[in-house]
Design a protein around this motif. Structure first.
Motif, PDB file in Angstrom:
ATOM      1  N   LYS A 168     -31.361  34.295  14.548  1.00 31.47           N
ATOM      2  CA  LYS A 168     -32.334  34.785  15.673  1.00 31.47           C
ATOM      3  C   LYS A 168     -33.777  34.695  15.321  1.00 31.47           C
ATOM      4  CE  LYS A 168     -33.303  39.075  18.248  1.00 31.47           C
ATOM      5  NZ  LYS A 168     -33.074  38.341  19.617  1.00 31.47           N
ATOM      6  N   SER A 169     -34.821  34.303  16.098  1.00 30.38           N
ATOM      7  CA  SER A 169     -36.220  34.302  15.849  1.00 30.38           C
ATOM      8  C   SER A 169     -36.425  33.689  14.542  1.00 30.38           C
ATOM      9  CB  SER A 169     -36.624  35.731  15.965  1.00 30.38           C
ATOM     10  OG  SER A 169     -38.073  35.733  15.765  1.00 30.38           O
ATOM     11  N   LYS A 170     -36.060  32.378  14.311  1.00 31.02           N
ATOM     12  CA  LYS A 170     -36.032  31.586  13.010  1.00 31.02           C
ATOM     13  C   LYS A 170     -35.793  32.085  12.071  1.00 31.02           C
ATOM     14  CE  LYS A 170     -40.704  30.293  15.340  1.00 31.02           C
ATOM     15  NZ  LYS A 170     -42.190  30.266  15.152  1.00 31.02           N
ATOM     16  N   ASP A 171     -34.777  32.973  11.904  1.00 30.82           N
ATOM     17  CA  ASP A 171     -34.123  33.500  10.671  1.00 30.82           C
ATOM     18  C   ASP A 171     -32.710  33.923  10.881  1.00 30.82           C
ATOM     19  OD1 ASP A 171     -36.394  33.967   8.567  1.00 30.82           O
ATOM     20  OD2 ASP A 171     -37.119  35.001  10.222  1.00 30.82           O
ATOM     21  N   TRP A 172     -31.985  33.516   9.804  1.00 32.06           N
ATOM     22  CA  TRP A 172     -30.469  33.725   9.679  1.00 32.06           C
ATOM     23  C   TRP A 172     -30.452  35.250   9.525  1.00 32.06           C
ATOM     24  CZ3 TRP A 172     -26.644  31.086  11.430  1.00 32.06           C
ATOM     25  CH2 TRP A 172     -26.745  29.760  11.770  1.00 32.06           C
ATOM     26  N   TYR A 173     -29.301  35.980   9.775  1.00 27.54           N
ATOM     27  CA  TYR A 173     -29.114  37.130   9.555  1.00 27.54           C
ATOM     28  C   TYR A 173     -27.471  37.517   9.357  1.00 27.54           C
ATOM     29  CZ  TYR A 173     -33.480  38.848  11.539  1.00 27.54           C
ATOM     30  OH  TYR A 173     -34.900  38.643  11.558  1.00 27.54           O
ATOM     31  N   LEU A 174     -27.210  38.337   8.488  1.00 25.55           N
ATOM     32  CA  LEU A 174     -25.700  38.766   8.546  1.00 25.55           C
ATOM     33  C   LEU A 174     -25.441  40.121   9.050  1.00 25.55           C
ATOM     34  CD1 LEU A 174     -22.773  39.141   7.311  1.00 25.55           C
ATOM     35  CD2 LEU A 174     -23.893  40.003   5.320  1.00 25.55           C
ATOM     36  N   TYR A 175     -24.348  40.169   9.901  1.00 25.49           N
ATOM     37  CA  TYR A 175     -24.073  41.373  10.770  1.00 25.49           C
ATOM     38  C   TYR A 175     -22.690  41.669  10.102  1.00 25.49           C
ATOM     39  CZ  TYR A 175     -22.812  44.449  14.502  1.00 25.49           C
ATOM     40  OH  TYR A 175     -22.381  45.682  15.138  1.00 25.49           O
ATOM     41  N   GLY A 176     -22.836  42.961   9.734  1.00 24.11           N
ATOM     42  CA  GLY A 176     -21.580  43.357   8.836  1.00 24.11           C
ATOM     43  C   GLY A 176     -21.644  44.902   8.801  1.00 24.11           C
ATOM     44  N   PHE A 177     -20.270  45.403   8.194  1.00 21.82           N
ATOM     45  CA  PHE A 177     -20.234  46.909   8.032  1.00 21.82           C
ATOM     46  C   PHE A 177     -20.540  47.275   6.595  1.00 21.82           C
ATOM     47  CE2 PHE A 177     -18.003  50.745   7.273  1.00 21.82           C
ATOM     48  CZ  PHE A 177     -18.247  51.486   8.346  1.00 21.82           C
ATOM     49  N   CYS A 178     -21.952  48.093   6.472  1.00 15.98           N
ATOM     50  CA  CYS A 178     -22.268  48.520   4.980  1.00 15.98           C
ATOM     51  C   CYS A 178     -21.525  49.789   4.901  1.00 15.98           C
ATOM     52  CB  CYS A 178     -23.851  48.742   5.410  1.00 15.98           C
ATOM     53  SG  CYS A 178     -24.495  49.314   3.602  1.00 15.98           S
ATOM     54  N   LEU A 179     -20.924  49.769   3.523  1.00 20.33           N
ATOM     55  CA  LEU A 179     -20.078  50.713   3.164  1.00 20.33           C
ATOM     56  C   LEU A 179     -21.083  51.918   2.524  1.00 20.33           C
ATOM     57  CD1 LEU A 179     -17.163  49.066   1.200  1.00 20.33           C
ATOM     58  CD2 LEU A 179     -17.376  49.941   3.463  1.00 20.33           C
ATOM     59  N   MET A 180     -22.402  51.578   1.997  1.00 13.37           N
ATOM     60  CA  MET A 180     -23.059  52.596   1.651  1.00 13.37           C
ATOM     61  C   MET A 180     -23.603  53.464   2.844  1.00 13.37           C
ATOM     62  SD  MET A 180     -26.793  52.098  -0.465  1.00 13.37           S
ATOM     63  CE  MET A 180     -27.960  51.889   0.746  1.00 13.37           C
ATOM     64  N   LYS A 181     -24.000  52.766   3.942  1.00 13.17           N
ATOM     65  CA  LYS A 181     -24.386  53.381   5.145  1.00 13.17           C
ATOM     66  C   LYS A 181     -23.283  53.889   5.947  1.00 13.17           C
ATOM     67  CE  LYS A 181     -29.056  53.167   4.212  1.00 13.17           C
ATOM     68  NZ  LYS A 181     -29.840  54.187   4.235  1.00 13.17           N
ATOM     69  N   ASN A 182     -22.136  53.271   5.792  1.00 15.57           N
ATOM     70  CA  ASN A 182     -20.983  53.616   6.578  1.00 15.57           C
ATOM     71  C   ASN A 182     -21.249  53.533   8.231  1.00 15.57           C
ATOM     72  OD1 ASN A 182     -18.500  54.681   6.808  1.00 15.57           O
ATOM     73  ND2 ASN A 182     -18.937  56.613   7.436  1.00 15.57           N
ATOM     74  N   ASN A 183     -21.892  52.244   8.171  1.00 13.62           N
ATOM     75  CA  ASN A 183     -22.095  51.841   9.755  1.00 13.62           C
ATOM     76  C   ASN A 183     -22.416  50.482   9.663  1.00 13.62           C
ATOM     77  OD1 ASN A 183     -22.927  52.033  12.370  1.00 13.62           O
ATOM     78  ND2 ASN A 183     -24.424  53.513  12.170  1.00 13.62           N
ATOM     79  N   TYR A 184     -22.753  49.957  10.947  1.00 17.46           N
ATOM     80  CA  TYR A 184     -23.055  48.482  11.226  1.00 17.46           C
ATOM     81  C   TYR A 184     -24.583  48.102  10.797  1.00 17.46           C
ATOM     82  CZ  TYR A 184     -18.210  48.113  12.744  1.00 17.46           C
ATOM     83  OH  TYR A 184     -16.830  48.174  12.859  1.00 17.46           O
ATOM     84  N   ARG A 185     -24.573  47.273  10.384  1.00 18.19           N
ATOM     85  CA  ARG A 185     -26.051  47.037   9.782  1.00 18.19           C
ATOM     86  C   ARG A 185     -26.372  45.234   9.966  1.00 18.19           C
ATOM     87  NH1 ARG A 185     -26.807  51.608  10.302  1.00 18.19           N
ATOM     88  NH2 ARG A 185     -27.899  53.105   8.932  1.00 18.19           N
ATOM     89  N   TYR A 186     -27.598  45.070  10.225  1.00 16.97           N
ATOM     90  CA  TYR A 186     -28.099  43.426  10.021  1.00 16.97           C
ATOM     91  C   TYR A 186     -28.772  43.445   8.795  1.00 16.97           C
ATOM     92  CZ  TYR A 186     -26.945  42.665  14.938  1.00 16.97           C
ATOM     93  OH  TYR A 186     -26.519  42.453  16.050  1.00 16.97           O
ATOM     94  N   PHE A 187     -28.451  42.256   8.241  1.00 11.87           N
ATOM     95  CA  PHE A 187     -29.253  42.015   6.853  1.00 11.87           C
ATOM     96  C   PHE A 187     -29.770  40.534   6.725  1.00 11.87           C
ATOM     97  CE2 PHE A 187     -25.641  44.628   5.792  1.00 11.87           C
ATOM     98  CZ  PHE A 187     -26.086  45.663   5.091  1.00 11.87           C
ATOM     99  N   LYS A 188     -31.029  40.458   6.769  1.00 11.56           N
ATOM    100  CA  LYS A 188     -31.688  39.189   6.631  1.00 11.56           C
ATOM    101  C   LYS A 188     -31.481  38.363   5.482  1.00 11.56           C
ATOM    102  CE  LYS A 188     -36.149  37.443   8.061  1.00 11.56           C
ATOM    103  NZ  LYS A 188     -37.863  37.989   8.336  1.00 11.56           N
ATOM    104  N   LEU A 189     -31.162  37.296   5.390  1.00  7.83           N
ATOM    105  CA  LEU A 189     -30.639  36.486   4.721  1.00  7.83           C
ATOM    106  C   LEU A 189     -31.796  36.328   3.352  1.00  7.83           C
ATOM    107  CD1 LEU A 189     -28.132  35.913   6.099  1.00  7.83           C
ATOM    108  CD2 LEU A 189     -28.100  33.412   5.470  1.00  7.83           C
ATOM    109  N   THR A 190     -32.892  35.985   3.750  1.00  9.55           N
ATOM    110  CA  THR A 190     -34.129  35.870   2.839  1.00  9.55           C
ATOM    111  C   THR A 190     -34.317  37.040   2.080  1.00  9.55           C
ATOM    112  OG1 THR A 190     -35.648  36.396   4.607  1.00  9.55           O
ATOM    113  CG2 THR A 190     -35.319  34.192   4.219  1.00  9.55           C
ATOM    114  N   ARG A 191     -33.721  38.443   2.234  1.00 10.78           N
ATOM    115  CA  ARG A 191     -33.934  39.425   1.579  1.00 10.78           C
ATOM    116  C   ARG A 191     -32.541  39.741   0.688  1.00 10.78           C
ATOM    117  NH1 ARG A 191     -36.359  44.010   5.804  1.00 10.78           N
ATOM    118  NH2 ARG A 191     -38.141  42.814   6.367  1.00 10.78           N
ATOM    119  N   ILE A 192     -31.458  38.902   1.001  1.00 13.61           N
ATOM    120  CA  ILE A 192     -30.530  38.995  -0.120  1.00 13.61           C
ATOM    121  C   ILE A 192     -31.006  38.224  -1.369  1.00 13.61           C
ATOM    122  CG2 ILE A 192     -27.978  38.571  -0.321  1.00 13.61           C
ATOM    123  CD1 ILE A 192     -27.642  38.594   2.664  1.00 13.61           C
ATOM    124  N   LYS A 193     -31.089  39.133  -2.473  1.00  3.66           N
ATOM    125  CA  LYS A 193     -31.485  38.533  -3.845  1.00  3.66           C
ATOM    126  C   LYS A 193     -30.299  37.988  -4.598  1.00  3.66           C
ATOM    127  CE  LYS A 193     -35.395  39.350  -2.381  1.00  3.66           C
ATOM    128  NZ  LYS A 193     -36.223  38.270  -1.836  1.00  3.66           N
TER     129      LYS A 193
END
Length: 299
Positions: A168-193
């Motif tokens: 979306k909008s020139k970037d890849w995102y991961l959509y998944g369930f974050c166990l830390m936040k206990n909720n669904y979240r979007y994660f931008k791939l460029t921010r995954i270190k």
């Protein structure tokens, strides 16, 4: 008797695995007697369909059954090959052999119609490895552990149930369930270190349209901007059909921008070639920040 219903019944059983006569009766809006007649017709056509009785009984198609190419129209076969070509373009070279086999089976020569390059002009190292690891985790239903650089400037380590990759909008995102936040979240791939594929598996739930919210910014500012014609190439590239032009060639854009630090860095990236027309409060804030920056530069 509807041939379309017979095909749909086979597809339904292949997808679900097993069903009952009452369920098929309700699904296809026919009587239970008609369901059993359909089963006889399907069986006589050479499709291994069975009906068993008892507590765990039901109607099912043999696991080793595969659909003949005649079950697909020419257009459907082309769509299948094009979709597979799109998957290969994202880096799944293991599917190349499958594409060749299906092309031979369907008697259609696939075309190399798409190419995806994960690298950018600034950072030559591609995000291909992270993309493929996430894709494999989604298929294997395995948890991943990531170190993620958040918008607050902090790096957090999270365990995530990966569900979907989204562009979306020139970037890849991961959509998944974050166990830390206990909720669904979007994660931008460029921010995954860093990313690690864990051995623990999970059972994903079906994502309903109401549950899966679009990627958006919680708070935005409706902004009217005026650009000098010398940056027209960038304005048209980033705002497309939202741009209007006056007789002097100046460009005008009205757009919602995120109310965070990105807004200021984005405006400053146009230097003296942009003017904020509205809202007045943002215009004043930008001018104040410019004065502070100029003061620091002089000192």
């Amino acid at each position: 008797m509807s041939e379309s219903r017979l095909f749909k019944m086979v597809y339904y059983l292949l997808e679900k695995g097993k069903s009952t006569a009452p369920e098929l009766s309700e699904k296809f809006e026919v009587s239970i007697r008609t369901v059993y007649r359909d089963i006889d017709v399907i069986s006589s056509a050479g499709i291994p369909i069975y009906a068993t009785q008892g507590k765990n009984g039901g109607i099912f198609v043999a696991d080793d059954f595969t659909m003949d190419k005649s079950f697909f129209t020419e257009t459907e076969r082309e769509h299948i090959l094009n979709a597979l070509q799109g998957i290969i373009a994202t880096g799944d070279k293991n599917s190349d052999e499958l594409l060749t086999k299906l092309g031979a089976l369907f008697q259609i020569k696939s075309t190399n119609w798409i190419e995806v390059d994960f690298s950018d002009w600034i950072q030559n190292k591609p995000k291909q490895d992270i993309f493929n690891l996430i894709k494999n985790a989604i298929f294997a239903k395995k948890l991943i552990s990531i170190k993620y650089f958040g918008s607050n400037g902090k790096i957090t380590e999270r365990s995530v149930q990966p569900l979907k990759l989204i562009f979306k909008s020139k970037d890849w995102y991961l959509y998944g369930f974050c166990l830390m936040k206990n909720n669904y979240r979007y994660f931008k791939l460029t921010r995954i270190k860093t990313l690690e594929l864990l051995t623990e598996t999970f059972s994903p739930i079906a994502i309903s349209p109401n549950l899966e919210k679009q990627i958006n910014i919680k708070k935005t500012i409706n902004t009217k901007l005026k650009f000098d014609k010398s940056v027209a190439f960038r304005v048209y590239d980033e705002f497309t059909d939202e741009v209007t032009e006056d007789e002097q060639g100046n460009l005008y854009v009205q757009v919602d921008l995120p109310d965070n630090d990105f807004l200021y860095s984005y405006i400053f990236s146009f230097a003296e070639y942009v003017e904020i027309l509205e809202p007045q409060i943002l215009r004043e804030q930008i001018n104040t920040k410019l004065k502070v920056m100029q003061k620091k530069y002089r000192t």
